[in-house]
Design a protein around this motif. Structure first.
Motif, PDB file in Angstrom:
ATOM      1  N   UNK A 104      24.208  70.338  21.485  1.00 37.61           N
ATOM      2  CA  UNK A 104      25.376  70.864  20.413  1.00 37.61           C
ATOM      3  C   UNK A 104      25.309  71.581  19.279  1.00 37.61           C
ATOM      4  N   UNK A 105      25.667  72.388  18.777  1.00 34.80           N
ATOM      5  CA  UNK A 105      25.351  73.167  17.950  1.00 34.80           C
ATOM      6  C   UNK A 105      26.263  72.705  16.656  1.00 34.80           C
ATOM      7  N   UNK A 106      27.458  72.220  16.912  1.00 31.99           N
ATOM      8  CA  UNK A 106      28.040  71.638  16.091  1.00 31.99           C
ATOM      9  C   UNK A 106      27.665  70.734  15.428  1.00 31.99           C
ATOM     10  N   UNK A 107      27.443  69.866  15.942  1.00 28.19           N
ATOM     11  CA  UNK A 107      26.102  68.560  15.484  1.00 28.19           C
ATOM     12  C   UNK A 107      25.124  68.972  14.845  1.00 28.19           C
ATOM     13  N   UNK A 108      24.260  70.060  15.370  1.00 26.38           N
ATOM     14  CA  UNK A 108      23.226  70.661  15.138  1.00 26.38           C
ATOM     15  C   UNK A 108      23.236  71.357  13.676  1.00 26.38           C
ATOM     16  N   UNK A 109      23.954  71.954  13.311  1.00 26.99           N
ATOM     17  CA  UNK A 109      24.412  72.155  11.715  1.00 26.99           C
ATOM     18  C   UNK A 109      25.060  71.798  10.843  1.00 26.99           C
ATOM     19  N   UNK A 110      25.704  70.173  11.547  1.00 25.76           N
ATOM     20  CA  UNK A 110      26.536  68.935  10.797  1.00 25.76           C
ATOM     21  C   UNK A 110      24.900  68.510   9.759  1.00 25.76           C
ATOM     22  N   UNK A 111      23.900  67.810  11.108  1.00 23.65           N
ATOM     23  CA  UNK A 111      22.934  66.920  10.491  1.00 23.65           C
ATOM     24  C   UNK A 111      22.289  68.376   9.314  1.00 23.65           C
ATOM     25  N   UNK A 112      22.145  69.078   9.704  1.00 22.92           N
ATOM     26  CA  UNK A 112      21.474  70.233   8.526  1.00 22.92           C
ATOM     27  C   UNK A 112      21.907  70.458   7.299  1.00 22.92           C
ATOM     28  N   UNK A 113      23.522  70.399   7.208  1.00 20.66           N
ATOM     29  CA  UNK A 113      24.187  70.086   5.831  1.00 20.66           C
ATOM     30  C   UNK A 113      24.197  69.489   5.392  1.00 20.66           C
ATOM     31  N   UNK A 114      24.171  68.039   6.534  1.00 20.57           N
ATOM     32  CA  UNK A 114      23.824  66.539   5.792  1.00 20.57           C
ATOM     33  C   UNK A 114      22.617  65.926   4.827  1.00 20.57           C
ATOM     34  N   UNK A 115      21.942  66.584   5.307  1.00 19.92           N
ATOM     35  CA  UNK A 115      20.368  67.351   4.244  1.00 19.92           C
ATOM     36  C   UNK A 115      20.086  67.215   2.541  1.00 19.92           C
ATOM     37  N   UNK A 116      21.886  68.189   2.229  1.00 23.61           N
ATOM     38  CA  UNK A 116      22.211  67.745   0.903  1.00 23.61           C
ATOM     39  C   UNK A 116      22.156  67.031   0.327  1.00 23.61           C
ATOM     40  N   UNK A 117      22.808  66.230   0.754  1.00 23.50           N
ATOM     41  CA  UNK A 117      23.269  64.744   0.609  1.00 23.50           C
ATOM     42  C   UNK A 117      22.393  63.786   1.025  1.00 23.50           C
ATOM     43  N   UNK A 118      21.493  63.601   2.030  1.00 26.34           N
ATOM     44  CA  UNK A 118      20.969  61.674   2.814  1.00 26.34           C
ATOM     45  C   UNK A 118      19.841  62.566   3.165  1.00 26.34           C
TER      46      UNK A 118
END
Length: 208
Positions: free
Chosen positions: A93-107
């Motif tokens: 799910x490319x939208x979830x891949x993008x979400x996971x990658x962005x999340x690394x800025x915070x966790x």
């Protein structure tokens, strides 16, 4: 606060970031074996746990499946089924891949997936974003599959994290309950918006 003490969001793969098995895949493999989809599905899933957990090789798994169907387990058939199977679990799910990658800025972000070792090799080769995560654990490589507590303990130890600092996200409630029994926080995944509503306040929470 040091990086090592940052909170961790530990994701399941299939049904969360990756999609479940491609529709029609089991029927395709059943046709190759000249058997009914129902009989094939029973053999496929019955013999799956030791393959997922790294206790059986792909050849051993497919030999068991074919023998359960009273079919010859020749090398060509095994390899054809193995490749079709790997492809059937290859979608993300490319939208979830993008979400996971962005999340690394915070966790810190990690992955714990039930997946055979040869499937994991193919998945990593096709999905370079996995190399950016803080830790990736595949059941076929670590020798334990969820909901086995050993799978969760492996990830906590590898991340040098306290269980209370980990939020485990999985679409299967039994796996989330198993993580919670190990002291982790847990969320049953139903969609990205519901996940964000849990992750955002959890990451903002003041730690003492």
């Amino acid at each position: 606060m040091s990086t090592e003490r940052r909170r961790v969001v530990l994701f399941d793969l299939f049904g969360v970031i990756a999609r479940h098995q491609r529709p029609g895949a089991l029927e395709k493999m059943a046709a190759r074996c000249r058997t009914s989809p129902e009989a094939f599905a029973t053999a496929y899933w019955t013999h799956r746990p030791p393959y997922d957990a790294g206790r059986h090789t792909a050849a051993a798994y497919w030999t068991d499946v074919l023998h359960a169907l009273s079919r010859p387990a020749d090398a060509d058939t095994i390899e054809e089924l193995r490749l079709v199977d790997i492809d059937s679990w290859s979608r993300v799910d490319e939208r979830m891949v993008a979400y996971v990658r962005r999340l690394r800025d915070r966790a810190r972000v990690a992955l714990l997936s039930n997946i055979p070792a040869d499937h994991a090799d193919a998945f990593v080769a096709a999905q370079p974003w996995l190399h950016d995560l803080d830790h990736v654990a595949f059941s076929g490589r670590i020798g334990a599959a969820k909901p086995d507590p050993a799978a969760f303990r492996h990830s906590v130890t590898a991340l040098h994290a306290a269980p209370a600092d980990v939020l485990f996200v999985d679409d299967r409630e039994e796996n989330v309950r198993a993580a919670q029994a190990e002291g982790m926080n847990g969320h049953v995944f139903t969609g990205r918006d519901a996940l964000s509503a849990v992750v955002d306040p959890w990451l903002r929470a003041v730690r003492r």
